[in-house]
Write a protein that holds these residues in place. Structure first.
Motif, short mmCIF file in Angstrom:
data_model
loop_
_atom_site.label_atom_id
_atom_site.label_comp_id
_atom_site.label_asym_id
_atom_site.label_seq_id
_atom_site.Cartn_x
_atom_site.Cartn_y
_atom_site.Cartn_z
N HIS A 1 -8.53 1.34 -6.18
CA HIS A 1 -7.92 2.01 -5.09
C HIS A 1 -7.45 1.37 -3.85
CE1 HIS A 1 -12.32 3.95 -5.93
NE2 HIS A 1 -11.67 4.86 -5.53
N TRP A 2 -7.14 0.08 -4.14
CA TRP A 2 -5.93 -0.70 -3.52
C TRP A 2 -4.66 -0.29 -3.91
CZ3 TRP A 2 -1.73 -3.55 -4.20
CH2 TRP A 2 -1.29 -4.19 -2.66
N GLU A 3 -4.53 -0.06 -5.29
CA GLU A 3 -3.39 0.84 -5.71
C GLU A 3 -2.88 2.03 -4.99
OE1 GLU A 3 -3.27 1.37 -9.64
OE2 GLU A 3 -4.25 -0.75 -10.35
N THR A 4 -3.90 2.75 -4.84
CA THR A 4 -3.65 4.18 -4.11
C THR A 4 -3.35 4.02 -2.68
OG1 THR A 4 -5.23 5.17 -5.62
CG2 THR A 4 -4.98 6.26 -3.64
N ALA A 5 -4.06 3.16 -2.02
CA ALA A 5 -3.52 2.90 -0.62
C ALA A 5 -2.21 2.00 -0.63
CB ALA A 5 -4.38 1.83 -0.11
N ALA A 6 -1.92 1.38 -1.67
CA ALA A 6 -0.49 0.65 -1.32
C ALA A 6 0.49 1.70 -1.81
CB ALA A 6 -0.65 -0.25 -2.49
N ARG A 7 0.25 2.58 -2.38
CA ARG A 7 1.50 3.60 -2.78
C ARG A 7 2.01 4.31 -1.54
NH1 ARG A 7 -1.65 4.01 -8.01
NH2 ARG A 7 -0.16 2.73 -9.55
N LYS A 8 1.03 4.22 -0.66
CA LYS A 8 1.49 5.06 0.64
C LYS A 8 2.60 4.13 1.47
CE LYS A 8 -3.04 7.38 1.06
NZ LYS A 8 -4.39 7.19 1.48
N ARG A 9 2.54 2.70 1.31
CA ARG A 9 3.39 1.96 1.70
C ARG A 9 4.43 1.39 1.00
NH1 ARG A 9 -0.73 -1.63 5.26
NH2 ARG A 9 0.92 -2.38 6.19
N HIS A 10 4.31 1.37 -0.35
CA HIS A 10 5.40 0.69 -1.21
C HIS A 10 5.62 1.52 -2.00
CE1 HIS A 10 4.30 -3.44 0.37
NE2 HIS A 10 3.18 -2.52 0.36
N PRO B 1 3.49 -11.64 3.36
CA PRO B 1 2.57 -11.02 2.44
C PRO B 1 3.35 -10.66 1.09
CG PRO B 1 2.50 -9.98 4.61
CD PRO B 1 3.66 -11.09 4.49
N LEU B 2 2.54 -10.70 -0.15
CA LEU B 2 3.02 -10.43 -1.35
C LEU B 2 3.12 -9.02 -1.37
CD1 LEU B 2 1.00 -13.17 -3.42
CD2 LEU B 2 3.26 -13.24 -2.71
N THR B 3 4.14 -8.43 -2.21
CA THR B 3 4.16 -7.14 -2.68
C THR B 3 3.45 -6.86 -3.78
OG1 THR B 3 5.97 -7.27 -4.20
CG2 THR B 3 6.94 -7.29 -1.95
N ALA C 1 -2.05 -10.01 1.17
CA ALA C 1 -1.06 -8.52 1.06
C ALA C 1 -1.70 -7.97 2.67
CB ALA C 1 -1.71 -7.76 0.23
N SER C 2 -0.86 -7.00 2.89
CA SER C 2 -1.03 -6.13 4.25
C SER C 2 -1.93 -5.04 4.13
CB SER C 2 0.49 -6.08 4.82
OG SER C 2 1.12 -5.14 3.88
N VAL C 3 -1.73 -4.57 2.93
CA VAL C 3 -2.87 -3.28 2.61
C VAL C 3 -4.10 -3.65 2.51
CG1 VAL C 3 -3.42 -1.66 0.97
CG2 VAL C 3 -1.08 -2.26 1.25
#
Length: 170
Positions: free
Chosen positions: A76-85, A48-50, A136-138
């Motif tokens: 919205h993807w950015e918001t979800a990704a900030r929980k993991r990255h 998966p890409l960061t 991507a994993s998110v």
């Protein structure tokens, strides 16, 4: 959209976030939104890409209605990704292509024009064939496919038989 109450249709399939309220409904399936790309665009790696790596590619977005506050967009993807990255760039500001219809975004992704957020239901054949890969994993939550009908329909037995068949087929 056809009205069930006026008799324009006996049943309808609605693609919505929550169960329709216009009559009894049954959820057939629910999708999830994945970040996908043509493997030739992103290289052979299946890792998966960061979020930072995603920002190095052209990004494709779909113009969901403004009334859909939970639409599967890059914002919205950015918001979800900030929980993991730790580091998530402003990807929504980097969008290169924007389409009104998701099917056009899918075609652009297949042709290698960029990375898109797409329904797993709509891109299932392309994922299976390798024309697209998940990069991507998110993921983002999707919508439900609901069969809805009028509660007082005179052919309720036939509608129930159809619903049972559709659930078995799904």
């Amino acid at each position: 959209m056809l009205s069930l109450e006026t008799g324009e249709a006996d049943i309808s399939i609605r693609y919505v976030r929550r169960a329709p309220t216009e009559g009894p409904s049954v959820e057939l399936a629910r999708d999830t939104f994945l970040v996908v790309a043509n493997p030739k665009l992103v290289g052979g790696s299946r890792k998966p890409l960061t979020p930072v790596e995603l920002g190095q590619f052209p990004l494709i977005d779909v113009g969901w209605p403004a009334s859909d506050t939970e639409a599967p967009t890059w914002r919205h993807w950015e918001t979800a990704a900030r929980k993991r990255h730790k580091h998530v760039p402003n990807l929504s500001g980097l969008v290169s292509l924007n389409f009104r219809e998701e099917l056009h975004a899918i075609e652009a992704a297949i042709s290698g024009q960029g990375i898109a957020i797409c329904s797993n239901v709509l891109v299932a054949p392309e994922l299976a064939s390798g024309a697209l890969v998940k990069v991507a994993s998110v993921t983002l939550p999707g919508y439900g496919f609901y069969i809805v009908h009028r509660s007082s329909h005179p052919k309720l037995a036939s509608i129930k038989a159809f619903v049972a068949w559709a659930l078995a087929a799904a």
